[in-house]
Design a protein around this motif. Structure first.
Motif, PDB file in Angstrom:
ATOM      1  N   THR A 325     -45.458  30.441 -12.727  1.00 17.75           N
ATOM      2  CA  THR A 325     -46.790  31.032 -12.783  1.00 17.75           C
ATOM      3  C   THR A 325     -47.861  29.981 -12.547  1.00 17.75           C
ATOM      4  O   THR A 325     -47.622  28.770 -12.687  1.00 17.75           O
ATOM      5  CB  THR A 325     -47.040  31.686 -14.147  1.00 17.75           C
ATOM      6  N   ILE A 326     -49.052  30.448 -12.201  1.00 17.72           N
ATOM      7  CA  ILE A 326     -50.183  29.546 -12.027  1.00 17.72           C
ATOM      8  C   ILE A 326     -50.466  28.777 -13.314  1.00 17.72           C
ATOM      9  O   ILE A 326     -50.783  27.583 -13.290  1.00 17.72           O
ATOM     10  CB  ILE A 326     -51.428  30.339 -11.569  1.00 17.72           C
ATOM     11  N   TYR A 327     -50.337  29.451 -14.438  1.00 15.39           N
ATOM     12  CA  TYR A 327     -50.630  28.809 -15.716  1.00 15.39           C
ATOM     13  C   TYR A 327     -49.650  27.660 -15.991  1.00 15.39           C
ATOM     14  O   TYR A 327     -50.039  26.611 -16.494  1.00 15.39           O
ATOM     15  CB  TYR A 327     -50.559  29.838 -16.848  1.00 15.39           C
ATOM     16  N   GLN A 328     -48.391  27.848 -15.647  1.00 15.15           N
ATOM     17  CA  GLN A 328     -47.397  26.792 -15.857  1.00 15.15           C
ATOM     18  C   GLN A 328     -47.642  25.609 -14.929  1.00 15.15           C
ATOM     19  O   GLN A 328     -47.451  24.456 -15.318  1.00 15.15           O
ATOM     20  CB  GLN A 328     -45.988  27.360 -15.677  1.00 15.15           C
ATOM     21  N   VAL A 329     -48.053  25.900 -13.696  1.00 17.38           N
ATOM     22  CA  VAL A 329     -48.391  24.820 -12.767  1.00 17.38           C
ATOM     23  C   VAL A 329     -49.566  24.017 -13.302  1.00 17.38           C
ATOM     24  O   VAL A 329     -49.563  22.779 -13.303  1.00 17.38           O
ATOM     25  CB  VAL A 329     -48.720  25.397 -11.374  1.00 17.38           C
ATOM     26  N   LYS A 330     -50.594  24.721 -13.757  1.00 19.59           N
ATOM     27  CA  LYS A 330     -51.799  24.062 -14.271  1.00 19.59           C
ATOM     28  C   LYS A 330     -51.486  23.200 -15.491  1.00 19.59           C
ATOM     29  O   LYS A 330     -52.019  22.089 -15.647  1.00 19.59           O
ATOM     30  CB  LYS A 330     -52.829  25.134 -14.632  1.00 19.59           C
ATOM     31  N   ASN A 331     -50.631  23.687 -16.372  1.00 21.56           N
ATOM     32  CA  ASN A 331     -50.386  23.006 -17.640  1.00 21.56           C
ATOM     33  C   ASN A 331     -49.305  21.930 -17.570  1.00 21.56           C
ATOM     34  O   ASN A 331     -49.114  21.178 -18.535  1.00 21.56           O
ATOM     35  CB  ASN A 331     -49.992  24.031 -18.711  1.00 21.56           C
ATOM     36  N   LYS A 332     -48.597  21.849 -16.433  1.00 22.35           N
ATOM     37  CA  LYS A 332     -47.483  20.902 -16.354  1.00 22.35           C
ATOM     38  C   LYS A 332     -47.945  19.456 -16.555  1.00 22.35           C
ATOM     39  O   LYS A 332     -47.307  18.674 -17.283  1.00 22.35           O
ATOM     40  CB  LYS A 332     -46.761  21.028 -15.021  1.00 22.35           C
ATOM     41  N   ALA A 333     -49.056  19.084 -15.913  1.00 19.44           N
ATOM     42  CA  ALA A 333     -49.535  17.699 -16.040  1.00 19.44           C
ATOM     43  C   ALA A 333     -49.873  17.384 -17.492  1.00 19.44           C
ATOM     44  O   ALA A 333     -49.578  16.281 -17.991  1.00 19.44           O
ATOM     45  CB  ALA A 333     -50.751  17.487 -15.149  1.00 19.44           C
ATOM     46  N   PHE A 334     -50.481  18.337 -18.170  1.00 19.35           N
ATOM     47  CA  PHE A 334     -50.822  18.118 -19.577  1.00 19.35           C
ATOM     48  C   PHE A 334     -49.563  17.996 -20.432  1.00 19.35           C
ATOM     49  O   PHE A 334     -49.482  17.148 -21.317  1.00 19.35           O
ATOM     50  CB  PHE A 334     -51.690  19.264 -20.083  1.00 19.35           C
ATOM     51  N   ASP A 336     -46.638  16.967 -19.391  1.00 16.40           N
ATOM     52  CA  ASP A 336     -46.023  15.679 -19.080  1.00 16.40           C
ATOM     53  C   ASP A 336     -46.718  14.546 -19.826  1.00 16.40           C
ATOM     54  O   ASP A 336     -46.067  13.625 -20.351  1.00 16.40           O
ATOM     55  CB  ASP A 336     -46.065  15.413 -17.575  1.00 16.40           C
ATOM     56  N   PHE A 337     -48.051  14.614 -19.868  1.00 15.14           N
ATOM     57  CA  PHE A 337     -48.815  13.584 -20.578  1.00 15.14           C
ATOM     58  C   PHE A 337     -48.508  13.619 -22.077  1.00 15.14           C
ATOM     59  O   PHE A 337     -48.329  12.571 -22.711  1.00 15.14           O
ATOM     60  CB  PHE A 337     -50.311  13.793 -20.350  1.00 15.14           C
TER      61      PHE A 337
END
Length: 350
Positions: A325-334, A336-337
């Motif tokens: 989902t778009i939400y998972q793509v958006k939140n992946k970097a966060f 990972d951090f």
């Protein structure tokens, strides 16, 4: 030693002259979590001055055509494509000096809010079950003397100019006016569109015009629809009218110029597609910061909106490739951090 110092000075000067670009700004919108201000962007990029960000948004002119140029290589065109029109309000309730902000009705809030109105055009491919935002207009009648219907009319004409193949147009009640419906018919396209319950129709040439809410529906009518004439339409043009029960407390009356349509269920399947644009509005507000720009200039707001549209397209493409989902793509970097901080925290409790 002198040469080393000179090289260092040149490198520092180079970093300090870093300019904001559309790619840099979109990268920021794709990555940041919650804070979408120009100040935060400048503080996140070494050598980037805050004024550079403001100048970029103020001095460039990114039009809806710029969005189409970015989307065109990605979109999957179909002869059965659906064009979906709707509008949304970018909430600016706590803003007091932003140009273009006006009080207007918001369907999400079911009332009048202060914000920037945006009329959007979404392309949906039924074969791939994918959507792309391909056009938009800012509702700003004080500047261009156009209402939302005018903007939809202009975007329909742009579809023709760009040679975009489609078969069907889906719209909300707001756009179900004679001017738009007849324009779509003249283009040889099909429309499905709910109308207001007080819209006047008549079932036979000799019968009087009656509000759709006062029509009598038998079981056959409920299953196959009625053939009626809308008031204001030429006498030779008729439409199919369907009574669609959405929920126990909501009923929609839907008109279509698809005179071969003889099933209420088939009509409802088309109407359901209209909600793709509602999902788009929700996603773009929650993942791109389209409502969060604090710049006061009208041009800055317009550029920010256009770039947010492109960011949504990027996130959508990425989500499609990753089957997520778009939400998972958006939140992946966060995420990972956060995982990195848990392994090697920059702040350690003692």
């Amino acid at each position: 030693m002198y040469n080393q110092d000179s090289g260092l000075k040149r490198e520092v000067a180079k970093r300090q002259n870093l300019k904001t670009t559309s790619i840099l700004y979109k990268q920021y919108l794709s990555s940041t979590q919650g804070n979408y201000t120009c100040t935060n962007l400048s503080e996140s990029v070494e050598g980037l001055d805050e004024n550079s960000v403001y100048r970029f948004l103020k001095e460039h002119e990114l039009s809806p055509k710029f969005l189409w140029e970015k989307v065109r290589p990605l979109i999957e065109i179909s002869e059965n494509g659906r064009i979906i029109f709707d509008d949304t309000v970018l909430n600016k309730e706590h803003s007091f000096n932003i140009e273009g902000v006006r009080r207007q009705y918001s369907g999400r809030e079911h009332g009048i809010v202060k914000g920037i109105g945006v009329v959007t055009c979404l392309y949906y491919n039924p074969e791939s079950n994918r959507s792309w935002i391909i056009d938009f207009r800012i509702f700003d009648p004080e500047r261009d003397d156009k209402d939302k219907v005018d903007h939809v009319h202009d975007m329909i004409n742009s579809l023709q100019e760009r040679g975009i193949a489609f078969s069907t147009v889906l719209m909300d009640t707001w756009y179900a006016i004679t001017k738009i419906l007849l324009h779509i018919e003249d283009l040889g396209k099909i429309y499905y569109c709910p109308i207001k319950s007080n819209r006047l129709v008549k079932e036979t040439p000799s019968s009087p015009f009656t509000a759709v809410k006062d029509l009598i529906w038998n079981n056959l009518d409920l299953s196959r629809g009625k053939t009626v004439k809308l008031k204001g339409f030429p006498s030779t043009r008729q439409v199919k009218l369907f009574r669609i029960v959405i929920s126990t407390d909501k009923t929609e009356y839907v008109v279509s110029n698809n005179m071969s349509l003889s099933s209420s269920d088939d009509c409802q399947k088309e109407i359901v597609v209209r909600w793709k644009i509602e999902a788009f509005h929700r996603e773009i507000k929650q993942t791109t910061g389209i409502e969060k720009c604090q710049c006061r200039r009208n041009r800055s707001q317009r550029n920010h909106i256009c770039l947010c549209m492109q960011v949504w397209v990027f996130l959508s493409e990425r989500a499609h490739r990753l089957k997520t989902t778009i939400y998972q793509v958006k939140n992946k970097a966060f995420k990972d951090f956060l995982a990195m901080q848990m392994r090697n925290p920059s702040l350690r409790y003692f």
